[in-house]
Write an enzyme that holds these catalytic residues in place. Structure first.
Site, mmCIF file in Angstrom:
data_model
loop_
_atom_site.group_PDB
_atom_site.id
_atom_site.type_symbol
_atom_site.label_atom_id
_atom_site.label_comp_id
_atom_site.label_asym_id
_atom_site.label_seq_id
_atom_site.Cartn_x
_atom_site.Cartn_y
_atom_site.Cartn_z
ATOM 1 N N LYS A 197 0.710 -1.128 0.009
ATOM 2 C CA LYS A 197 -0.013 -0.027 0.019
ATOM 3 C C LYS A 197 0.874 1.303 -0.016
ATOM 4 C CE LYS A 197 0.726 1.591 4.613
ATOM 5 N NZ LYS A 197 1.365 2.569 4.925
ATOM 6 N N ASP A 255 -2.482 -2.432 10.535
ATOM 7 C CA ASP A 255 -2.704 -2.392 9.010
ATOM 8 C C ASP A 255 -3.186 -3.520 8.480
ATOM 9 O OD1 ASP A 255 -1.960 0.215 8.707
ATOM 10 O OD2 ASP A 255 0.211 -0.178 8.234
HETATM 11 P P1 ATP Z 1 4.044 -0.292 8.034
HETATM 12 O O1 ATP Z 1 3.719 0.351 6.716
HETATM 13 O O2 ATP Z 1 2.722 -1.431 8.217
HETATM 14 O O3 ATP Z 1 4.537 0.428 9.132
HETATM 15 P P2 ATP Z 1 6.423 -1.220 7.011
HETATM 16 O O4 ATP Z 1 6.236 -1.399 5.788
HETATM 17 O O5 ATP Z 1 7.106 -0.005 7.472
HETATM 18 O O6 ATP Z 1 5.077 -1.338 7.714
HETATM 19 P P3 ATP Z 1 7.503 -3.947 7.217
HETATM 20 O O7 ATP Z 1 7.887 -3.985 5.746
HETATM 21 O O8 ATP Z 1 6.106 -4.504 7.780
HETATM 22 O O9 ATP Z 1 7.424 -2.548 7.599
HETATM 23 O O10 ATP Z 1 8.611 -4.312 8.208
HETATM 24 C C1 ATP Z 1 9.005 -4.077 9.787
HETATM 25 C C2 ATP Z 1 9.536 -4.907 10.520
HETATM 26 O O11 ATP Z 1 8.904 -6.068 10.491
HETATM 27 C C3 ATP Z 1 10.823 -5.407 9.859
HETATM 28 O O12 ATP Z 1 11.834 -4.881 10.659
HETATM 29 C C4 ATP Z 1 10.779 -6.664 10.001
HETATM 30 O O13 ATP Z 1 12.034 -7.545 10.418
HETATM 31 C C5 ATP Z 1 9.582 -7.418 10.629
HETATM 32 N N1 ATP Z 1 8.629 -8.121 9.921
HETATM 33 C C6 ATP Z 1 8.108 -9.361 10.225
HETATM 34 N N2 ATP Z 1 7.676 -10.333 9.316
HETATM 35 C C7 ATP Z 1 7.750 -9.395 8.151
HETATM 36 C C8 ATP Z 1 7.368 -9.573 6.701
HETATM 37 N N3 ATP Z 1 6.787 -10.632 6.542
HETATM 38 N N4 ATP Z 1 7.874 -8.931 5.697
HETATM 39 C C9 ATP Z 1 8.490 -7.657 6.064
HETATM 40 N N5 ATP Z 1 9.002 -7.489 7.374
HETATM 41 C C10 ATP Z 1 8.475 -8.329 8.406
#
Ligand code: ATP
Length: 361
Positions: A82, A208
């Site tokens: 997203k 989310d």
């Molecule tokens: P949001 O936009 O919901 O804040 P994000 O894109 O900033 O999410 P993610 O990519 O979800 O962040 O990753 C955040 C943390 O979650 C990472 O540091 C990672 O180690 C952990 N994590 C756990 N599971 C996953 C996964 N399936 N994919 C990515 N990161 C993951």
């Protein structure tokens, strides 16, 4: 279920006609290899040639009805990323949480999850990114465990996660993987949960996750959990660029100052522009209040945004708490050229051209 699940949550169950889908089934092994190679070719073609709407979709065996009565043994699902077209923080609550108004938009950039029953009683996960956890700290395992415990599922799972969505980037990468697992296990084990019921479970994993199950264009309010579906966003090319920095969401919210000088985005104007399907008005109303924290601390975010604007984006801004920046374009050719220029600039580590995903197309 989400409107176009047949298209984007591609399933490939009952591929093997034998009851026990073991690794000795040569027919499946070959098919898997072909699908795998084809998938990779399609994905690279997708990125290299920047074809905006091309999506690799695994064949749906259940659509032709041929193997419907056999038990599903494996499933392959796409987990879509997203962006936030608008992100405002209305106030900080006494409990420390922030009340937000966010316009969420699903895009075609996706992770791929292949999930297979193993009968081992355990959940095993492999991913293409060595730094990601493969234990319960991965949201994939958390989501699987949640449903398996609730429904006392004794079977085991093998999950192969192919990440393409930038990690810790403001694109809900982990949440969308969790959402895809909830969706997939509901199908795989025939749990009969409605979308609403899956969303109620999803929120236990992350704020989310319900949105990632719902997908499309939506307004998220409260602490992000109150969702209102919006009319579909105008289709347009979306350029994604993530710099080689890590931004802590906690740091961003802790350093956010909300006072009379804070420039708040015009979320109501954005909602009206989305309803009017007016891309230039959408571009004019886009905004992310969290940039007031990240841009002074991480100037590369502004450099990437300016680079996109100089190369023809109708507007560009940071998604979520960053550091990913996205730009919207009103023409494919301009978007392709901007993508090439971004890659050459060296400003971003991950660059990809994708498109808007709507539930109703
Ligand atoms: P949001 O936009 O919901 O804040 P994000 O894109 O900033 O999410 P993610 O990519 O979800 O962040 O990753 C955040 C943390 O979650 C990472 O540091 C990672 O180690 C952990 N994590 C756990 N599971 C996953 C996964 N399936 N994919 C990515 N990161 C993951």
């Amino acid at each position: 279920m989400p409107g176009t699940d047949a298209d984007y949550y591609s399933t490939d169950a009952s591929r093997c006609k034998t009851e026990d889908h073991s690794s000795v089934c040569r027919q499946c092994d070959w098919k898997e290899l072909i699908i795998d190679v084809f998938s990779k070719i399609c994905y690279h073609a997708y990125c290299i040639h920047n074809t905006i709407n091309s999506q690799f979709t695994v064949q749906h065996k259940e659509n032709n009805g041929k193997y419907m009565e056999e038990k599903m043994r494996d499933i392959s699902v796409k987990a879509l990323a997203k962006i936030n077209l608008g992100l405002d923080v209305v106030r900080r609550r006494e409990d420390g949480y922030h009340e937000v108004r966010m316009v969420m938009q699903t895009i075609h950039l996706s992770d791929q999850l292949e999930i297979r029953k193993t009968g081992t009683g355990r959940i095993a996960l492999t991913t293409n990114l060595p730094f990601l956890p493969t234990n319960e700290n991965n949201l994939v395992c958390k989501a699987a465990k949640l449903l398996m415990e609730e429904f006392r599922i004794k079977d085991g799972l093998f999950v192969r996660l192919h990440k393409r969505i930038p990690v810790a980037a403001g694109m809900a990468g982990g949440s969308t993987d969790a959402a895809a697992v909830l969706y997939a296990l509901n199908r795989l084990f025939d749990l009969g949960l409605s979308l609403q019921e899956l969303m109620e479970r999803g929120v236990k994993i992350g704020a989310d996750v319900p949105y990632c199950l719902m997908r499309g264009t939506a307004l998220a309010e409260g602490i992000g959990e109150k969702l209102t579906a919006l009319p579909p966003m105008v289709k347009c090319p979306v350029l994604i660029a993530k710099p080689q920095i890590s931004v802590s969401t906690k740091f961003v919210y802790e350093h956010l100052r909300l006072d009379e000088k804070t420039p708040h985005p015009d979320i109501d104007g954005l909602l009206a522009a989305i309803r009017d399907k007016n891309l230039s008005a959408i571009a004019g109303s886009m905004g992310n209040v969290l940039e007031t924290v990240t841009i002074p601390n991480y100037p590369v975010i502004a450099q990437i945004r300016d680079h996109m604007l100089e190369h023809g984006a109708v507007n560009a801004m940071m998604s979520g708490s960053g550091p990913t920046v996205f730009g919207l374009f009103d023409g494919e050719q301009t978007a392709r050229e901007a993508c090439g220029a971004m890659r050459r600039s060296g400003l971003a580590k991950q660059v990809c051209l994708t498109g808007i995903y709507n539930n109703v197309r």
